[in-house]
Design a protein around this motif. Structure first.
Motif, PDB file in Angstrom:
ATOM      1  N   PRO A  31      23.192   7.848   4.904  1.00 55.90           N
ATOM      2  CA  PRO A  31      22.706   8.853   4.373  1.00 55.90           C
ATOM      3  C   PRO A  31      21.707   8.460   3.451  1.00 55.90           C
ATOM      4  CG  PRO A  31      24.963   9.204   3.888  1.00 55.90           C
ATOM      5  CD  PRO A  31      24.932   8.076   5.053  1.00 55.90           C
ATOM      6  N   ILE A  32      21.066   8.844   2.660  1.00 58.89           N
ATOM      7  CA  ILE A  32      19.601   8.900   1.373  1.00 58.89           C
ATOM      8  C   ILE A  32      19.335   9.992   0.967  1.00 58.89           C
ATOM      9  CG2 ILE A  32      17.795   7.492   0.872  1.00 58.89           C
ATOM     10  CD1 ILE A  32      17.771   6.074   3.963  1.00 58.89           C
ATOM     11  N   ILE A  33      19.511   9.686  -0.524  1.00 59.79           N
ATOM     12  CA  ILE A  33      19.582  10.333  -1.649  1.00 59.79           C
ATOM     13  C   ILE A  33      18.216   9.764  -1.672  1.00 59.79           C
ATOM     14  CG2 ILE A  33      19.887  11.758  -3.526  1.00 59.79           C
ATOM     15  CD1 ILE A  33      21.575  12.772  -1.481  1.00 59.79           C
ATOM     16  N   TYR A  34      17.267  11.049  -2.453  1.00 65.13           N
ATOM     17  CA  TYR A  34      15.795  10.699  -3.343  1.00 65.13           C
ATOM     18  C   TYR A  34      15.543  11.612  -4.103  1.00 65.13           C
ATOM     19  CZ  TYR A  34      14.250   8.342   1.059  1.00 65.13           C
ATOM     20  OH  TYR A  34      14.503   7.736   1.805  1.00 65.13           O
ATOM     21  N   LEU A  35      15.336  10.430  -5.172  1.00 72.63           N
ATOM     22  CA  LEU A  35      15.558  11.803  -6.119  1.00 72.63           C
ATOM     23  C   LEU A  35      13.659  11.896  -6.865  1.00 72.63           C
ATOM     24  CD1 LEU A  35      18.603  10.601  -8.253  1.00 72.63           C
ATOM     25  CD2 LEU A  35      18.495  12.283  -7.032  1.00 72.63           C
TER      26      LEU A  35
ATOM     27  N   GLU B  37      18.487   2.219  -5.246  1.00 76.66           N
ATOM     28  CA  GLU B  37      18.245   0.573  -4.217  1.00 76.66           C
ATOM     29  C   GLU B  37      16.747   0.490  -5.294  1.00 76.66           C
ATOM     30  OE1 GLU B  37      18.991  -0.450  -0.498  1.00 76.66           O
ATOM     31  OE2 GLU B  37      17.203   0.903  -0.222  1.00 76.66           O
ATOM     32  N   SER B  38      16.151   1.433  -4.729  1.00 78.70           N
ATOM     33  CA  SER B  38      14.331   1.032  -4.825  1.00 78.70           C
ATOM     34  C   SER B  38      13.741   2.377  -5.279  1.00 78.70           C
ATOM     35  CB  SER B  38      13.206   0.284  -3.303  1.00 78.70           C
ATOM     36  OG  SER B  38      13.529   0.978  -2.827  1.00 78.70           O
ATOM     37  N   ARG B  39      12.338   2.248  -4.756  1.00 78.03           N
ATOM     38  CA  ARG B  39      11.691   2.913  -5.500  1.00 78.03           C
ATOM     39  C   ARG B  39      10.364   3.318  -4.680  1.00 78.03           C
ATOM     40  NH1 ARG B  39      12.612   1.109  -9.835  1.00 78.03           N
ATOM     41  NH2 ARG B  39      12.963   2.595 -12.120  1.00 78.03           N
ATOM     42  N   ARG B  40      10.177   4.477  -4.372  1.00 77.62           N
ATOM     43  CA  ARG B  40       9.020   4.180  -3.414  1.00 77.62           C
ATOM     44  C   ARG B  40       7.963   5.405  -4.483  1.00 77.62           C
ATOM     45  NH1 ARG B  40      11.608   2.103  -0.879  1.00 77.62           N
ATOM     46  NH2 ARG B  40      13.320   2.224   0.974  1.00 77.62           N
ATOM     47  N   THR B  41       6.787   4.873  -3.858  1.00 75.27           N
ATOM     48  CA  THR B  41       5.601   5.683  -4.838  1.00 75.27           C
ATOM     49  C   THR B  41       4.621   5.821  -3.812  1.00 75.27           C
ATOM     50  OG1 THR B  41       4.578   3.218  -4.856  1.00 75.27           O
ATOM     51  CG2 THR B  41       6.352   3.621  -6.710  1.00 75.27           C
ATOM     52  N   PRO B  42       3.400   6.682  -4.037  1.00 73.26           N
ATOM     53  CA  PRO B  42       2.053   6.935  -3.489  1.00 73.26           C
ATOM     54  C   PRO B  42       1.555   5.961  -2.918  1.00 73.26           C
ATOM     55  CG  PRO B  42       2.004   8.179  -5.578  1.00 73.26           C
ATOM     56  CD  PRO B  42       3.521   6.589  -5.401  1.00 73.26           C
ATOM     57  N   HIS B  43       1.676   4.038  -3.278  1.00 66.08           N
ATOM     58  CA  HIS B  43       1.551   3.486  -2.202  1.00 66.08           C
ATOM     59  C   HIS B  43       1.781   3.438  -1.006  1.00 66.08           C
ATOM     60  CE1 HIS B  43       0.941  -1.000  -1.743  1.00 66.08           C
ATOM     61  NE2 HIS B  43       1.910  -1.149  -0.479  1.00 66.08           N
ATOM     62  N   MET B  44       3.858   3.864  -0.928  1.00 66.15           N
ATOM     63  CA  MET B  44       3.743   4.126   0.421  1.00 66.15           C
ATOM     64  C   MET B  44       2.962   5.447   1.352  1.00 66.15           C
ATOM     65  SD  MET B  44       7.798   3.227   0.666  1.00 66.15           S
ATOM     66  CE  MET B  44       7.502   3.625   1.455  1.00 66.15           C
ATOM     67  N   ALA B  45       2.483   5.663   0.832  1.00 61.43           N
ATOM     68  CA  ALA B  45       1.569   6.836   1.088  1.00 61.43           C
ATOM     69  C   ALA B  45       1.515   7.891   2.005  1.00 61.43           C
ATOM     70  CB  ALA B  45      -0.465   6.731   1.817  1.00 61.43           C
TER      71      ALA B  45
END
Length: 392
Positions: free
Chosen positions: A319-323, A345-353
């Protein structure tokens, strides 16, 4: 179907990468990347070297394709890709080019896979290739190759998808490669080392402006190899989502997870939805959120984050939680902690469109009870142990 890779396995070594091929490969690198080939910054240099080596192999395959009718077409990439590309957006399914000419497979706009090389043989069957410069790149490599075989096999209706592994180092003795080569539809091709190839050019050669595009009788573009079956990744995703919920909430419970069914096994991540406030409170009480050593209570979560999304990776059901942060356009990716609950763990930004757009489209849909049932069913996360008597 295997005739082409058998021919390549036999004849690839007959074409040595010449200075002309190596210089031609420079056209696929942006000027900034060409400069980095001789950079003293080792990580920068290795990255540029990797992209250059991919281009060298591509140019070699283009030359080899003229020697046999078994290679019907080579799919354009790099500088031979289109000048304008379609930006990632929800609903995109199939093959697309990135802004630098990489070949991507997208599902609902999300990048599902990238392939370094793609060929069509004399029967019309698709073959893909991966190009590597270091044995360190082999972590999780085997699973990635098998996933790409499943994905391309599904899209193109091929029970078998041949695979070429091209390397500038001898990796034939590694356990991963030995296992892959036991499969008859996989082939390993080896070139001289990158250092030997780089010795054929000098830094001043990089100042020349190589031609951007070439004409080649066997080059084709992605639109010419459209998938042979309808591909609606969001629909497959939602079917998998419902199957997981049905398994978790049924009398058989978690034991049904992973049982083979009729849904194609190409969905790697399921986004269950956003959590309602009641589910956030349950999450905090049962599976606490820790970011850089700090535990966040429900009020802190609501104050700093506008959305909490529950997802799970497949097939490990991790499982993963995205905030979703309120002050920045980004999501914090939270993964199971050994101590229990979730850690940053890490960030998800608009770069991962594509994936970012999908996360942005998610709305609250999960209450406390279903969220708890789902998390309790996934063995990768656990409730932190209760403090021993006398501990604060």
């Amino acid at each position: 179907m295997l005739q082409m890779i058998t021919w390549l396995n036999k004849n690839f070594s007959s074409l040595q990468p010449t200075r002309a091929i190596i210089m031609r490969a420079l056209r696929h690198l942006r000027p900034a990347d060409r400069k980095k080939l001789f950079s003293e910054d080792i990580p920068e240099m290795r990255t540029a070297e990797g992209r250059w080596f991919e281009a060298i192999v591509y140019e070699m395959i283009l030359d080899l394709s003229l020697q046999t009718d078994l290679i019907l077409s080579v799919v354009a990439r790099g500088a031979d890709g289109p000048e304008k590309v379609r930006r990632a957006q929800l609903g995109q399914n199939g093959l697309f080019y990135s802004n630098i000419g990489d070949i991507k497979v997208r599902g609902n706009g999300q990048d599902l896979a990238e392939v370094d090389l793609m060929l069509v043989d004399h029967t019309g069957a698709l073959t893909f290739g991966e190009i590597i410069t270091s044995p360190a790149d082999l972590k999780e490599f085997e699973a990635e190759i098998h996933y790409k075989k499943q994905l391309l096999g599904y899209l193109y209706g091929q029970p078998t998808v041949p695979f070429l592994l091209i390397s500038s180092v001898d990796i034939s003795r590694t356990a991963v490669v030995r296992r892959l080569l036991r499969e008859p539809d996989n082939v390993l091709l080896t070139t001289p080392a990158c250092e030997d190839l780089k010795a054929l050019i000098r830094p001043r050669d990089l100042k020349r402006s190589p031609p951007r595009r070439i004409r080649h009788e066997k080059l084709i573009s992605i639109p010419e190899i459209a998938p042979r079956r309808p591909f609606d990744y969001k629909k497959l995703h939602d079917e998998r989502l419902q199957s997981i919920i049905a398994a978790v909430t049924s009398s058989k419970g978690v034991g049904e997870l992973g049982t083979p069914d009729e849904i194609p096994p190409i969905v790697k991540k399921v986004l269950f939805g956003g959590l309602y406030p009641s589910a956030v409170r349950m999450l905090d009480a049962r599976y606490p959120i820790r970011i850089k050593g700090k535990t966040y209570d429900p009020d802190a979560i609501q104050k700093q984050f506008s959305k909490v999304v529950l997802a799970v990776n497949i097939p490990e059901y991790r499982p993963i939680i995205y905030l979703r942060t309120r002050d920045k356009k980004e999501y914090l990716k939270m993964v199971p902690s050994r101590a229990g609950g979730f850690k940053f763990e890490s960030r998800r930004t608009p770069h991962m469109a594509g994936f970012f757009l999908w996360l942005e489209s998610v709305r609250p849909s999960l209450g406390a009870e279903l969220t708890r049932e789902l998390l309790d069913a996934f063995p990768a996360v656990h409730v932190p142990p209760a403090p021993a008597a006398g501990e604060p």
